[in-house]
Write a protein that holds these residues in place. Sequence first.
Motif, PDB file in Angstrom:
ATOM      1  N   ASP A  97       0.708  -1.206  -0.106  1.00 15.28           N
ATOM      2  CA  ASP A  97       0.074   0.069  -0.057  1.00 15.28           C
ATOM      3  C   ASP A  97       0.804   1.054  -0.004  1.00 15.28           C
ATOM      4  OD1 ASP A  97      -2.458  -1.125  -0.206  1.00 15.28           O
ATOM      5  OD2 ASP A  97      -2.706  -1.235   2.058  1.00 15.28           O
ATOM      6  N   ASP A 124      -5.194  -2.262 -10.570  1.00 13.76           N
ATOM      7  CA  ASP A 124      -4.342  -1.483  -9.692  1.00 13.76           C
ATOM      8  C   ASP A 124      -3.093  -0.741 -10.336  1.00 13.76           C
ATOM      9  OD1 ASP A 124      -5.510  -1.121  -7.399  1.00 13.76           O
ATOM     10  OD2 ASP A 124      -4.407  -2.075  -6.244  1.00 13.76           O
ATOM     11  N   MET A 125      -3.185  -0.909 -11.669  1.00 11.11           N
ATOM     12  CA  MET A 125      -2.013   0.039 -12.433  1.00 11.11           C
ATOM     13  C   MET A 125      -2.192   1.513 -12.129  1.00 11.11           C
ATOM     14  SD  MET A 125       0.375   0.127 -14.335  1.00 11.11           S
ATOM     15  CE  MET A 125       0.842  -1.474 -15.089  1.00 11.11           C
ATOM     16  N   TYR A 126      -0.936   2.029 -11.924  1.00 11.47           N
ATOM     17  CA  TYR A 126      -0.854   3.422 -11.568  1.00 11.47           C
ATOM     18  C   TYR A 126      -1.246   3.940 -10.169  1.00 11.47           C
ATOM     19  CZ  TYR A 126      -1.206   3.532 -16.525  1.00 11.47           C
ATOM     20  OH  TYR A 126      -1.150   3.017 -18.202  1.00 11.47           O
ATOM     21  N   MET A 127      -2.012   3.113  -9.472  1.00  9.13           N
ATOM     22  CA  MET A 127      -2.260   3.419  -7.998  1.00  9.13           C
ATOM     23  C   MET A 127      -1.021   3.098  -7.146  1.00  9.13           C
ATOM     24  SD  MET A 127      -5.471   4.033  -7.771  1.00  9.13           S
ATOM     25  CE  MET A 127      -6.944   4.275  -8.869  1.00  9.13           C
ATOM     26  N   LYS A 128      -0.085   2.440  -7.360  1.00  7.71           N
ATOM     27  CA  LYS A 128       1.121   2.167  -6.677  1.00  7.71           C
ATOM     28  C   LYS A 128       2.420   2.211  -7.505  1.00  7.71           C
ATOM     29  CE  LYS A 128      -1.439  -1.454  -4.350  1.00  7.71           C
ATOM     30  NZ  LYS A 128      -1.526  -2.802  -4.360  1.00  7.71           N
ATOM     31  N   GLU A 171       5.640   4.770   6.938  1.00 12.73           N
ATOM     32  CA  GLU A 171       4.456   5.678   6.788  1.00 12.73           C
ATOM     33  C   GLU A 171       5.196   7.001   6.283  1.00 12.73           C
ATOM     34  OE1 GLU A 171       1.291   5.946   9.444  1.00 12.73           O
ATOM     35  OE2 GLU A 171       0.795   3.878   9.207  1.00 12.73           O
ATOM     36  N   SER A 174       7.456   8.142   1.057  1.00 10.33           N
ATOM     37  CA  SER A 174       6.844   7.639  -0.053  1.00 10.33           C
ATOM     38  C   SER A 174       7.746   7.613  -1.130  1.00 10.33           C
ATOM     39  CB  SER A 174       5.655   8.863  -0.178  1.00 10.33           C
ATOM     40  OG  SER A 174       6.401  10.023  -0.427  1.00 10.33           O
ATOM     41  N   ALA A 175       7.204   6.640  -2.244  1.00  9.94           N
ATOM     42  CA  ALA A 175       8.066   6.634  -3.406  1.00  9.94           C
ATOM     43  C   ALA A 175       7.312   7.128  -4.453  1.00  9.94           C
ATOM     44  CB  ALA A 175       8.346   5.139  -3.708  1.00  9.94           C
ATOM     45  N   SER A 176       8.134   7.539  -5.642  1.00  5.94           N
ATOM     46  CA  SER A 176       7.489   8.085  -6.745  1.00  5.94           C
ATOM     47  C   SER A 176       8.099   7.856  -8.025  1.00  5.94           C
ATOM     48  CB  SER A 176       7.158   9.742  -6.712  1.00  5.94           C
ATOM     49  OG  SER A 176       8.426  10.151  -6.453  1.00  5.94           O
ATOM     50  N   VAL A 177       7.589   7.530  -9.242  1.00  4.30           N
ATOM     51  CA  VAL A 177       8.063   7.114 -10.359  1.00  4.30           C
ATOM     52  C   VAL A 177       8.220   8.292 -11.481  1.00  4.30           C
ATOM     53  CG1 VAL A 177       8.255   5.548 -12.320  1.00  4.30           C
ATOM     54  CG2 VAL A 177       7.094   4.763 -10.238  1.00  4.30           C
ATOM     55  N   ALA A 178       9.482   8.627 -12.058  1.00  8.61           N
ATOM     56  CA  ALA A 178       9.507   9.741 -12.969  1.00  8.61           C
ATOM     57  C   ALA A 178      10.512   9.282 -14.005  1.00  8.61           C
ATOM     58  CB  ALA A 178      10.153  11.067 -12.118  1.00  8.61           C
ATOM     59  N   ALA A 319       8.158   2.380 -16.638  1.00  9.82           N
ATOM     60  CA  ALA A 319       7.478   3.283 -15.740  1.00  9.82           C
ATOM     61  C   ALA A 319       6.153   2.821 -15.447  1.00  9.82           C
ATOM     62  CB  ALA A 319       8.043   4.587 -16.255  1.00  9.82           C
ATOM     63  N   TYR A 320       5.660   2.471 -14.726  1.00  9.57           N
ATOM     64  CA  TYR A 320       4.336   1.696 -14.824  1.00  9.57           C
ATOM     65  C   TYR A 320       4.083   0.803 -15.868  1.00  9.57           C
ATOM     66  CZ  TYR A 320       3.355   5.200 -11.039  1.00  9.57           C
ATOM     67  OH  TYR A 320       3.361   6.059 -10.037  1.00  9.57           O
TER      68      TYR A 320
END
Lengths: 333, 262
Positions: A97, A124-128, A171, A174-178, A319-320
């Motif tokens: 999550d 759930d693609m793009y959600m995580k 918590e 957080s991670a993010s893709v770029a 990337a996703y």
Amino acid sequence: MTTGKGRVPGQLMSVEVASEYIRSGRVMCIAGDERALRKLPRGRWIGGTICYFISADGGVTSQDEVFVDLLPADCGEPKLRFYDVSTISKLCIDGPDNGFSLVVMPAFAPIHLQFAQHAPNYEDMYMKPLVGWVAGVHMSELGTLTPKAVFGPTGEFSELNAVAIHVPLPETRSASVAIVNLFQPGEGAVIRFPRSGFNASDVLIDNQPHNLARYLSESGINIQLPLVADYCGAHINVAIRAADAQKGEVDFYGPVFEGVDYRFANPVSSYADAFREMAPKEAVPAAFSCNCILNYLYGNLEGHSTGTLYGPVTFGEIAYQLVNQTLVYLRVD
Amino acid sequence: MNNATLEKLLGVSWPWSILSAEVDDAEHLLEVHIGLPRAGWLTMLRNVSRDGIRTFVWRHLGVGGLRCRIRLDCPVDMPLPEAAWAGQDDSPFSHALTQRLLILLGNGASLAVVSSVFDVDPQEVWRFKRRLDTGRVGASWTTSESAAPHTNAATPAPVTANSGPSHSNTTATSSNDAPPRAAGGELPEAEHGIWRELLTGHMSIDIRNLGLQLLLARLRTQFAVARDEDTRSLKVLELRRYCEKNINVATREIEQIKARAQ
């Protein structure tokens, strides 16, 4: 590179040093030539075959060293998994999550094609956050060796299945893709495809039916330039593999999608300069990064520095979804 | 249970009737065969032969702890009934089951959970959702008094993310109603029109988060081809769910959405 909690960029290193990291229990993603990877001990790692890298010294080809991305030391217990064509659609729902998933899959295998075409519709693609790369081989060994994904816990090499690591984060993080995409859509014709897939013949060019291969030949378009689509501001490339005007067929490295507007990209004068200019100037290094073999080859990146994002040079970037001719990186804040 | 009681339970009404109902103990399945009464005047008047019959099979909501499968024999020149127990000709599920599936999917339940709750094949649910997403099937269902079921079990609640045009089976926002406002600092409610404006492209914000860019592009395509309000509502809920889950990484985009919603 330290074994503590401090985050450092991925590095090219000897098999011996990488083995020490594995034995220390760190969770990692390792890229390397198959012969080098086979010397590594079992442990909490996934990997894939490739011998091209972007390192702190610039682009480099090495069949002796391996590239190691140490994943965040303060993450929760990661889950390492194999996926086959029947289970790859569950990749995203298996993700934590809060955290990220990193996947490696072998080029040209059915699972690569399945993912390329269907990932945008996975549950759930793009959600995580999901990143990853497509394993390859040395260009001189295409056809003799097969790309493979590697499952560290068992030491298994697979030319059919994908491997993934699902990494939960505390918590507070957080991670993010770029992505860093050098290519901007040009001012040329808008191209639309009648159906999704890895090849095309008759298409709509500025709303007029036309054969794409012949159009490329007649227009003198440089097919090293990708088709670019605009996804709500994100420029996503599809690279051209081959165009045969006589047969009237064009093959792509990734799928084109029906109903999406594409344009050929503007040319880029120096790939290395453009990467250095566009790479993020953040103090905290990326947790993971990979760049495309086509950028490496077309942009002559061997021996040239491209900024501070280091990693394997791959046969496809994730990337996703699968992207082409693109640098992908993962931030963990 | 006799057929008359079962008809009442399922909401089967004239001109349709239950021709047979059998329990398959091994499969925990209630098979209900519905058609025009074999001895009825309508059947005789229409002189319906087997050649003039189309047969449809739908999974319906469970009855008494059993899975329920409806088989309808429908004369080719008669429209499909707008009843909870019936479905669209290209759907594997009855209208009532479809509505329940949409509610769970709209609330972010996984396909595994949805298929487990209704004891249906996950692949079938996945295929159904793909067909909804590509506009090949709709989820709309217009109840009429004659078709209204007589039991709670057969009366699904609507999917609630509507601010678009009124729909008989959904909670619609009247054009006279003031749009729901975003509560101080909170994400706008699903009923707020801003989600639909984003999905139609009538409103654009500066999006730099890659996940949101790719998701919104996909949802806009699906929203444009959706056949009905329930399917569009599902897309609204999906977009809002992304924002809920990614509040720490799509901060600037979410702030824009909140500001525009005020």
